[in-house]
Write an enzyme that holds these catalytic residues in place. Sequence first.
Site, mmCIF file in Angstrom:
data_model
loop_
_atom_site.group_PDB
_atom_site.id
_atom_site.type_symbol
_atom_site.label_atom_id
_atom_site.label_comp_id
_atom_site.label_asym_id
_atom_site.label_seq_id
_atom_site.Cartn_x
_atom_site.Cartn_y
_atom_site.Cartn_z
ATOM 1 N N GLU A 1 44.146 35.241 43.954
ATOM 2 C CA GLU A 1 43.391 36.330 44.561
ATOM 3 C C GLU A 1 44.316 37.140 45.464
ATOM 4 O O GLU A 1 44.985 36.591 46.340
ATOM 5 C CB GLU A 1 42.221 35.762 45.377
ATOM 6 N N GLU B 1 45.713 37.906 55.918
ATOM 7 C CA GLU B 1 45.325 36.592 55.387
ATOM 8 C C GLU B 1 46.386 35.961 54.496
ATOM 9 O O GLU B 1 46.242 34.816 54.060
ATOM 10 C CB GLU B 1 44.008 36.718 54.620
ATOM 11 N N ASP C 1 39.211 41.488 44.936
ATOM 12 C CA ASP C 1 38.107 41.437 45.897
ATOM 13 C C ASP C 1 38.036 42.804 46.581
ATOM 14 O O ASP C 1 39.038 43.284 47.120
ATOM 15 C CB ASP C 1 38.431 40.305 46.900
ATOM 16 N N THR C 2 36.870 43.403 46.556
ATOM 17 C CA THR C 2 36.737 44.790 47.060
ATOM 18 C C THR C 2 37.093 44.893 48.544
ATOM 19 O O THR C 2 37.657 45.890 48.978
ATOM 20 C CB THR C 2 35.302 45.317 46.851
ATOM 21 N N HIS D 1 39.325 43.141 50.257
ATOM 22 C CA HIS D 1 40.785 43.145 50.413
ATOM 23 C C HIS D 1 41.394 44.424 49.843
ATOM 24 O O HIS D 1 42.307 45.001 50.433
ATOM 25 C CB HIS D 1 41.398 41.916 49.743
ATOM 26 N N HIS E 1 35.382 39.548 43.235
ATOM 27 C CA HIS E 1 34.583 39.349 44.451
ATOM 28 C C HIS E 1 34.117 40.696 44.985
ATOM 29 O O HIS E 1 34.915 41.634 45.083
ATOM 30 C CB HIS E 1 35.417 38.663 45.545
ATOM 31 N N ARG F 1 32.718 43.244 55.127
ATOM 32 C CA ARG F 1 32.208 42.004 54.519
ATOM 33 C C ARG F 1 30.701 41.824 54.676
ATOM 34 O O ARG F 1 30.204 40.699 54.709
ATOM 35 C CB ARG F 1 32.960 40.767 55.025
ATOM 36 N N GLU G 1 30.664 37.914 48.150
ATOM 37 C CA GLU G 1 31.224 37.020 49.172
ATOM 38 C C GLU G 1 31.058 37.650 50.562
ATOM 39 O O GLU G 1 32.026 37.996 51.214
ATOM 40 C CB GLU G 1 32.713 36.812 48.839
HETATM 41 MN MN MN Z 1 37.417 36.907 47.994
#
Ligand code: MN
Length: 294
Positions: A151, A157, A184-185, A187, A210, A216, A245
């Site tokens: 990912e 992170e 993941d949108t 990120h 994700h 978030r 998520e």
């Molecule tokens: Mn994710």
Amino acid sequence: MNKLGIFMNFWEKNWDADHAKYIKKAAEIGYDILEFQAQPLLEMSDEKLKFLKALADEVGIELTYSLGLDPNYDVSSPDEAVRLGGVDYLQRIIRQIQKMDGTLLSGVSYAGWGTPNYVLNDKRPLLENSLKSMREIIKVAEECGVTYCVEAVNRFEGCLINTAQEALDYAAEIDSPNIGVLLDTYHMNIEENSIGDAIRLVGNKLTSFHTGENNRTAPGKGHLNWDEIFGALSDIGYKNRIVCEPFVMQGGEVGRDIHVFRDLIDNPSEARIDEEAKYILNFEKEMLKKWNLA
Ligand code: MN
């Protein structure tokens, strides 16, 4: 239609929780998938694994797993003992997933979750360590029929894979049918020049996806452009999983690790989050229809 999922820690402030409860809840709401952190699998007896798998089968839920790898098992570490310990740890997690007939592990699973606290002028040596580790890990993934999905995460992170291009390059270096890419949108909103272009770049290599807003919360509640996102998924004919998520509650291990320092929805009671989970499912189904993915 793409299988739609929800991450268990939408409801829970600690990573480990009552998995059975959320398998049932996800099914009741209408989801196809429940995703949760893979680490607790190592603590579960074979009976417990069997019980959860049987329950998931009974209610029609697929279980998928994510990982924010404990830095004590950092497979990109220059410390050979840590690196080898990490390889063993991840291989054991994959074997637990196999016991559940699981096929997907994703997340920051290629390095310790977090960033170096020292000056890093060139990340290539860390990347080489990670690749060396992954060549060993992927053999077990191949044996177990598990797709190991890297990912791309934002710069706060992790440092090794921040963009779709870096994820693709990593997967190409591993060169296995069992290595995958997850976007993941949340990120992508931080790292990519264009979220649509990033999705199109990965194309048919996209194994899982994700969703989450810029902060978030639930898709559609922030300022991401969901037409651009689902339009790009439609452009690549995306047929794989979409797992939402969201992290909306302060406190606990999740608040600490995800850096949630205020509640992002009002009075986040269980009932309120159930309601929000229903909203997300409906929102994503509507977007799939709108963009001819359903
Ligand atoms: Mn994710």
